[in-house]
Design an enzyme around this catalytic site. Structure first.
Site, PDB file in Angstrom:
ATOM      1  CE  LYS A  86      -4.573  -1.237   1.524  1.00 48.50           C
ATOM      2  NZ  LYS A  86      -5.653  -0.952   2.456  1.00 48.50           N
ATOM      3  CE  LYS A 103      -5.640  -8.833  -2.667  1.00 52.16           C
ATOM      4  NZ  LYS A 103      -5.693  -8.213  -1.335  1.00 52.16           N
ATOM      5  CE  LYS A 132     -12.129  -3.545  -1.292  1.00 51.94           C
ATOM      6  NZ  LYS A 132     -13.215  -3.781  -0.387  1.00 51.94           N
TER       7      LYS A 132
HETATM    8  P1  TYM Z   1     -10.525  -6.238   2.849  1.00 51.82           P
HETATM    9  O1  TYM Z   1     -11.590  -5.217   2.948  1.00 51.82           O
HETATM   10  O2  TYM Z   1      -9.323  -5.942   2.020  1.00 51.82           O
HETATM   11  O3  TYM Z   1     -11.103  -7.595   2.376  1.00 51.82           O
HETATM   12  C1  TYM Z   1     -12.241  -8.163   2.999  1.00 51.82           C
HETATM   13  C2  TYM Z   1     -12.130  -9.670   3.010  1.00 51.82           C
HETATM   14  O4  TYM Z   1     -12.050 -10.163   1.672  1.00 51.82           O
HETATM   15  C3  TYM Z   1     -10.927 -11.023   1.545  1.00 51.82           C
HETATM   16  N1  TYM Z   1     -10.391 -10.909   0.185  1.00 51.82           N
HETATM   17  C4  TYM Z   1     -10.147 -11.957  -0.615  1.00 51.82           C
HETATM   18  N2  TYM Z   1     -10.316 -13.276  -0.429  1.00 51.82           N
HETATM   19  C5  TYM Z   1      -9.984 -14.096  -1.458  1.00 51.82           C
HETATM   20  N3  TYM Z   1      -9.499 -13.655  -2.641  1.00 51.82           N
HETATM   21  C6  TYM Z   1      -9.317 -12.341  -2.865  1.00 51.82           C
HETATM   22  N4  TYM Z   1      -8.865 -11.929  -4.049  1.00 51.82           N
HETATM   23  C7  TYM Z   1      -9.644 -11.427  -1.826  1.00 51.82           C
HETATM   24  N5  TYM Z   1      -9.593 -10.077  -1.708  1.00 51.82           N
HETATM   25  C8  TYM Z   1     -10.048  -9.774  -0.472  1.00 51.82           C
HETATM   26  C9  TYM Z   1      -9.947 -10.535   2.604  1.00 51.82           C
HETATM   27  O5  TYM Z   1      -9.031 -11.526   2.953  1.00 51.82           O
HETATM   28  C10 TYM Z   1     -10.873 -10.159   3.732  1.00 51.82           C
HETATM   29  O6  TYM Z   1     -11.219 -11.300   4.497  1.00 51.82           O
HETATM   30  N6  TYM Z   1      -7.965  -5.801   7.024  1.00 51.82           N
HETATM   31  C11 TYM Z   1      -9.201  -6.347   6.516  1.00 51.82           C
HETATM   32  C12 TYM Z   1     -10.437  -5.741   7.167  1.00 51.82           C
HETATM   33  C13 TYM Z   1     -10.472  -5.891   8.647  1.00 51.82           C
HETATM   34  C14 TYM Z   1     -10.714  -7.095   9.372  1.00 51.82           C
HETATM   35  C15 TYM Z   1     -10.669  -6.735  10.739  1.00 51.82           C
HETATM   36  C16 TYM Z   1     -10.939  -8.414   8.980  1.00 51.82           C
HETATM   37  C17 TYM Z   1     -10.299  -4.894   9.559  1.00 51.82           C
HETATM   38  N7  TYM Z   1     -10.421  -5.412  10.806  1.00 51.82           N
HETATM   39  C18 TYM Z   1     -10.871  -7.690  11.757  1.00 51.82           C
HETATM   40  C19 TYM Z   1     -11.126  -9.375   9.999  1.00 51.82           C
HETATM   41  C20 TYM Z   1     -11.086  -9.002  11.341  1.00 51.82           C
HETATM   42  C21 TYM Z   1      -9.237  -6.013   5.040  1.00 51.82           C
HETATM   43  O7  TYM Z   1      -8.576  -5.119   4.592  1.00 51.82           O
HETATM   44  O8  TYM Z   1     -10.099  -6.673   4.325  1.00 51.82           O
END
Ligand code: TYM
Length: 336
Positions: free
Chosen positions: A116, A198, A201
């Protein structure tokens, strides 16, 4: 098993843009599959989204839209505590305390921070650096047993466990040590255009990413254009055949069939037919969610009611842990 004996499940997503098929298969679909067996908290992680500049009006809209998508996917906002992270101040409070138990060196090793900060060179803010500590606070506040996430969050779960163990070693058993949960398939959905990368978005190539709210034709068109290889065999082999393997993985995550069963089903068929079949399966899976999402978004009062309803429930659980942390570290008691 009575409700109060249920283990705690916690997860959430950043409140930015619309969700991708990766978010859905890596996380949301598993939440829906698991939620009956746990007491669940699902956060709309709006504080985390602030690490990247947001346009305020769009941000607010996206956060509401994410809440609605959780519900549309099948999470009842009465049975499950779905809430906005920023509405429960204990998250920021515990994050500060945990910052004092986290080392610069371990945060510097986080691959997401490195990625990032390379992507947002003009805004490498301290929030981006301490992002995993806020995530640890999210999880630890609820005495979480299990955290269903995609594989890209593995490192963040590891540091959460490290911080919790470090704290417990000093102060006794304050935090439950959480376990990550990754689905059998779909834990790492890859780009349809560059399957070594990966699905994300923020990808600039619109054909690389299937959005949860893409219409049927768009979904099928994106799958028809998916990059595969010059071979003809539909076989799971992520090293040699990343594109085809990604399609098998997506199909498997939705149908529940294992990789061999998918290969057998398409034996003798061409890539063209296979891609269309995967696209149709994805479109069929998403159609009812999209319909329900539109219904929810058109009923502002209903959505507003749900959004307000769970703050107190989340706060009750969160402040219980924060109070315990205050006592342990020697901060004066919290009076709420
Ligand atoms: P975020 O918003 O980037 O993604 C949300 C969830 O989607 C999963 N994900 C994927 N899984 C499989 N293949 C992909 N290409 C893919 N892209 C995204 C992510 O692994 C995630 O589970 N840091 C976290 C948000 C967060 C969080 C938390 C999660 C903040 N606090 C506490 C769990 C517990 C995040 O950025 O997710």
């Amino acid at each position: 098993m009575s409700d109060d004996k249920k283990q705690i499940l916690y997860s959430g997503m950043q409140a930015t843009n619309t969700l991708t098929l990766g978010n859905y298969l890596g996380a949301l679909k598993n939440w829906v599959n698991l939620h009956n067996d746990y007491e669940c908290f699902f956060g709309v992680m709006d504080l985390h989204s602030l690490t990247v500049r947001q346009v305020p009006a769009d941000f607010r809209k996206n956060a509401r839209s994410l809440f609605a998508l959780y519900v549309a996917a099948g999470l009842d906002p009465v049975d499950n505590c779905i809430y906005f992270q920023s509405h429960v101040s204990a998250h920021a409070q515990l994050a500060w305390i945990l910052n004092c138990f986290t080392y610069m060196g371990e945060l510097s090793r986080m691959t997401q921070f490195k990625d990032k900060s390379a992507k947002h060179e003009d805004n490498v803010n301290a929030g981006l650096f301490t992002y995993p500590v806020l995530m640890a606070a999210d999880i630890l506040l609820y005495q979480t047993d299990v955290v269903p996430v995609g594989k890209d969050q593995k490192q963040h779960l590891e540091i959460t466990r490290d911080i919790a163990e470090r704290f417990n070693n000093i102060y006794g058993d304050v935090f439950v040590i959480p376990e990550p949960y990754f689905g059998k398939s779909g834990a790492r959905v890859m780009s349809l255009q560059e399957p070594e990368k990966k699905m994300s978005k923020s990808d600039e190539n619109a054909n690389a990413t299937v959005l949860l709210l893409d219409d049927r034709d768009t979904i099928i068109r994106k799958f028809k254009r998916a990059v595969t290889d010059s071979d003809t065999e539909i076989r799971y082999d992520p090293e040699a055949k990343p594109g085809v393997s990604n399609l098998i993985e997506i199909y498997s995550a939705i149908t529940g069939k294992n990789y061999d069963e998918v290969s057998a089903e398409f034996a003798g068929k061409g890539y063209g037919d296979f891609k269309i079949a995967v696209g149709e399966t994805v479109a069929d899976e998403l159609a009812p969610i999209q319909k329900r999402y539109e219904e929810i978004m058109s009923d502002k009062a209903l959505l507003d009611g749900w959004i307000g309803a769970n703050d107190a429930r989340a706060a009750k659980a969160a402040f219980k842990t924060l109070g315990k942390v205050h006592r342990k570290v020697g901060l004066t008691d919290l009076i709420r």
